[in-house]
Design a protein around this motif. Sequence first.
Motif, PDB file in Angstrom:
ATOM      1  N   PRO A  26       0.885  -1.159  -0.045  1.00  0.00           N
ATOM      2  CA  PRO A  26      -0.018   0.019  -0.149  1.00  0.00           C
ATOM      3  C   PRO A  26       0.861   1.328   0.034  1.00  0.00           C
ATOM      4  O   PRO A  26       1.980   1.465   0.666  1.00  0.00           O
ATOM      5  CB  PRO A  26      -0.772  -0.123   1.231  1.00  0.00           C
ATOM      6  CG  PRO A  26      -0.879  -1.685   1.637  1.00  0.00           C
ATOM      7  CD  PRO A  26       0.658  -2.000   1.089  1.00  0.00           C
ATOM      8  N   GLY A  80      -6.890  -7.440  -7.345  1.00  0.00           N
ATOM      9  CA  GLY A  80      -6.709  -6.697  -6.064  1.00  0.00           C
ATOM     10  C   GLY A  80      -6.271  -5.493  -5.664  1.00  0.00           C
ATOM     11  O   GLY A  80      -5.545  -4.994  -4.959  1.00  0.00           O
ATOM     12  N   THR A 107      -6.735  -1.776  -4.639  1.00  0.00           N
ATOM     13  CA  THR A 107      -7.569  -1.274  -3.507  1.00  0.00           C
ATOM     14  C   THR A 107      -7.200   0.196  -3.619  1.00  0.00           C
ATOM     15  O   THR A 107      -6.186   0.789  -3.735  1.00  0.00           O
ATOM     16  CB  THR A 107      -7.137  -1.617  -2.326  1.00  0.00           C
ATOM     17  OG1 THR A 107      -7.650  -3.078  -2.309  1.00  0.00           O
ATOM     18  CG2 THR A 107      -7.685  -0.938  -1.136  1.00  0.00           C
ATOM     19  N   GLU A 112      -8.184   3.783  -1.163  1.00  0.00           N
ATOM     20  CA  GLU A 112      -8.986   4.238  -0.275  1.00  0.00           C
ATOM     21  C   GLU A 112      -8.771   5.655  -0.183  1.00  0.00           C
ATOM     22  O   GLU A 112      -7.763   6.335  -0.718  1.00  0.00           O
ATOM     23  CB  GLU A 112      -8.196   3.927   1.034  1.00  0.00           C
ATOM     24  CG  GLU A 112      -8.125   2.268   1.345  1.00  0.00           C
ATOM     25  CD  GLU A 112      -7.474   1.720   2.543  1.00  0.00           C
ATOM     26  OE1 GLU A 112      -7.486   2.496   3.707  1.00  0.00           O
ATOM     27  OE2 GLU A 112      -6.740   0.907   2.233  1.00  0.00           O
ATOM     28  N   GLU A 134     -12.173  -1.922  -3.334  1.00  0.00           N
ATOM     29  CA  GLU A 134     -11.409  -2.785  -2.397  1.00  0.00           C
ATOM     30  C   GLU A 134     -11.290  -4.173  -3.094  1.00  0.00           C
ATOM     31  O   GLU A 134     -12.254  -4.860  -3.423  1.00  0.00           O
ATOM     32  CB  GLU A 134     -12.421  -2.907  -1.176  1.00  0.00           C
ATOM     33  CG  GLU A 134     -11.869  -3.854  -0.077  1.00  0.00           C
ATOM     34  CD  GLU A 134     -12.560  -4.071   1.116  1.00  0.00           C
ATOM     35  OE1 GLU A 134     -12.432  -4.779   2.051  1.00  0.00           O
ATOM     36  OE2 GLU A 134     -13.756  -3.332   1.181  1.00  0.00           O
ATOM     37  N   ALA A 135     -10.080  -4.368  -3.423  1.00  0.00           N
ATOM     38  CA  ALA A 135      -9.548  -5.728  -3.796  1.00  0.00           C
ATOM     39  C   ALA A 135     -10.220  -5.943  -5.005  1.00  0.00           C
ATOM     40  O   ALA A 135     -10.802  -7.243  -5.158  1.00  0.00           O
ATOM     41  CB  ALA A 135      -9.803  -6.574  -2.804  1.00  0.00           C
TER      42      ALA A 135
END
Length: 213
Positions: free
Chosen positions: A141, A162, A164, A166, A173-174
């Motif tokens: 991340p 996957g 992601t 945020e 998400e994934a």
Amino acid sequence: MSHFVILLAGRMLPTPRLRAALSGARAIAADDGMRHAGPLGLSPELWVGDFDSTPQEPPIALAGVRRETFSRDKDKTDGELAIEAAIGLGADRVTLVGALGGPRSDHAFAHLVLALRYAREGLGVSLLDGVESAYPLDRAPRRFDLLPGTQFSILKFSNVEGLTIEGAKWPLEAVDLPFTSILTQSNEAAGPIIVSLRAGEAILIAQDDPAVR
């Protein structure tokens, strides 16, 4: 860390933010990328390329820069030669300036591919030009300190797994996405965002805020 700036021939806006990001870095120019040195306050230590797009006689201020000249019939781009030269001088992080915009889309595409390749080899890579910023994504991340409202996209160079995101207006998400999906085009940051992916090749590209340039 040994930070090198690679000056390429594409679009460049010498904003205070860009100049600050390059502060303290060593510089190498690739062919006509040398024209960005003055506006950015940089003194390149090396100038590489086939010099097919630069004056035969450089300006007096550049006459003393060491040059490495290559044939036009070569199997590497001028930018690639400049990155390899930086690695040879001990670079573990490079910022490509003038890599994204310009008159030839194939040049911008090549720079994105190079960024992915060298990032996979462990080199820290970013692409900045005062208008946009781009960063290869990796498995861990990664936080990007974008201002609220900043537009960004995830450019895919393969199928991704996957993914992601945020902190964005449209989080994910994934999610697994095929290369042909444009779902990751034109998102918007609510503030700092965190992006990661489990597998695949992708680059985040963000629009720089003109209000803080």
